[in-house]
Design a protein around this motif. Sequence first.
Motif, PDB file in Angstrom:
ATOM      1  N   ASP A 263       0.876  -1.176   0.000  1.00 25.91           N
ATOM      2  CA  ASP A 263       0.000   0.000   0.000  1.00 25.91           C
ATOM      3  C   ASP A 263       0.909   1.221   0.000  1.00 25.91           C
ATOM      4  OD1 ASP A 263      -1.704   2.149   0.519  1.00 25.91           O
ATOM      5  OD2 ASP A 263      -3.057   0.925   1.741  1.00 25.91           O
ATOM      6  N   GLU A 265       0.281   4.441  -0.504  1.00 31.32           N
ATOM      7  CA  GLU A 265      -0.209   5.601   0.232  1.00 31.32           C
ATOM      8  C   GLU A 265      -0.059   5.425   1.733  1.00 31.32           C
ATOM      9  OE1 GLU A 265      -4.165   6.578  -0.890  1.00 31.32           O
ATOM     10  OE2 GLU A 265      -3.670   6.962  -2.999  1.00 31.32           O
ATOM     11  N   GLU A 295       9.098   1.917  -5.107  1.00 32.54           N
ATOM     12  CA  GLU A 295       8.501   2.710  -6.183  1.00 32.54           C
ATOM     13  C   GLU A 295       9.375   2.733  -7.428  1.00 32.54           C
ATOM     14  OE1 GLU A 295       7.862   6.359  -3.934  1.00 32.54           O
ATOM     15  OE2 GLU A 295       5.700   6.057  -4.109  1.00 32.54           O
TER      16      GLU A 295
END
Length: 436
Positions: A263, A265, A295
């Motif tokens: 996740d 966020e 990322e």
Amino acid sequence: EKGKDRTIWDEALPRFGVRVTPAGSRLYVVQYRAKPAPGVPSTTRKVTIGEHDGELWNVTKARAQARKVLGAVDAGGDPVADRIAKAEAQALAKAEAADRAAKAAAEAVARERDRFGVVAERHIVAALAGRRSGAEAARHLRRGPVEAWGDRQIGAIRRVDVAVLVDEIRQRSPATARLTYAALRGLFTWCIERELIDISPCDYVKAPPRPAARDRVLSDDELRLIWRGAETLGHPFGPIVKLLILTGQREAEVAGMTWDEIDIEAATWIIPKERTKNRREHLVDLSAQALAIIEAVPRAGPFLFPARNAPPRKHARPVAGQTARPVVGFAAAKRLFDGKVTRKTKGALSTAALAPWRFHDLRRTAATGMAAMGFPPHVVERVLNHASGVTGGLVGVYQRHEYRTERKAALVTWGERVAAIIEGREPASNVRQLRA
């Protein structure tokens, strides 16, 4: 008489004639009385030579064949009895051949059923599936014993085979040798219960001693060297090594990371219970440093680190609907690091300062680093998802607090500490130094 066969006997050759059927067929026959055994009544025999067709069988050919038959009779033979005996012998031979084939097939099935590799797989399915340590025991059975004895009969494995194999494995890894021996003991006990063998070949073979617990903790300089070496490894093991340092999780857990578990966020990673050692779902907070590495990973399927065009492993368990699989090969990656990577970085880094180490030492270093920064043992244990130690016993049963805030603080602070080590700067004032 009308409606019955009629036989016309040959005047030139007694006992030879032609039988005419009501339908008009003409069959050449020989009739004789066989010489009986003493005390046994004689028997009248009839031999059909063939049906008249003008080509294959005619009077001349049939008479010549009749002379041969009658000649054998006059010499004391019995062609009919001989033919019956021959047919019976052929039938018996055929039945015996069928019995031999059936027996050979049954023996082949039994040999296949009792091959060590087949028995080991049956044991894995029947006795190890679902057990907490079952997957590990199965892995040790397949990698050592099955590779060495897979085609041998289970009953042919001897005590010396076990001793030699365990000694060979011990040369590479004392811990693996002990685990392999334990897995073998369980397998052979299971075989005795099912009367596949009478005696366990593990009997009177001493178990390898328990290896001394490793206490290797990397210093700041060593951690910096490994981080920089990981950068030269590239994808996928470069990012994996860095995430091992930053998260403190196990090798297989990091290598098998999927995008569904992340996740971005919330900056969290949830490892499902199917992939954890203690079969408990585990939430890992991602520091800014770990999140940046994740990322930067290119998306190419469900896994962050998929295997590259590699054939499925021999004993890999297929997952329904899933063709991709996570990367494997930590041993090869470590050899690459110890050889190619250290040579490449030798000019800029002091490789002489890096003593022998293992990937698992990164997990111990992360735990030690968080403890050294003031985080209590029970928090560090939760970060590592340990089911023993300070969270075991009565505490493990009744203490269900997850220390979410403290765990996040530990990983975030450790990430900042690692960043400071890599950059060669002093950490923030609220981050304690990691003891070398």
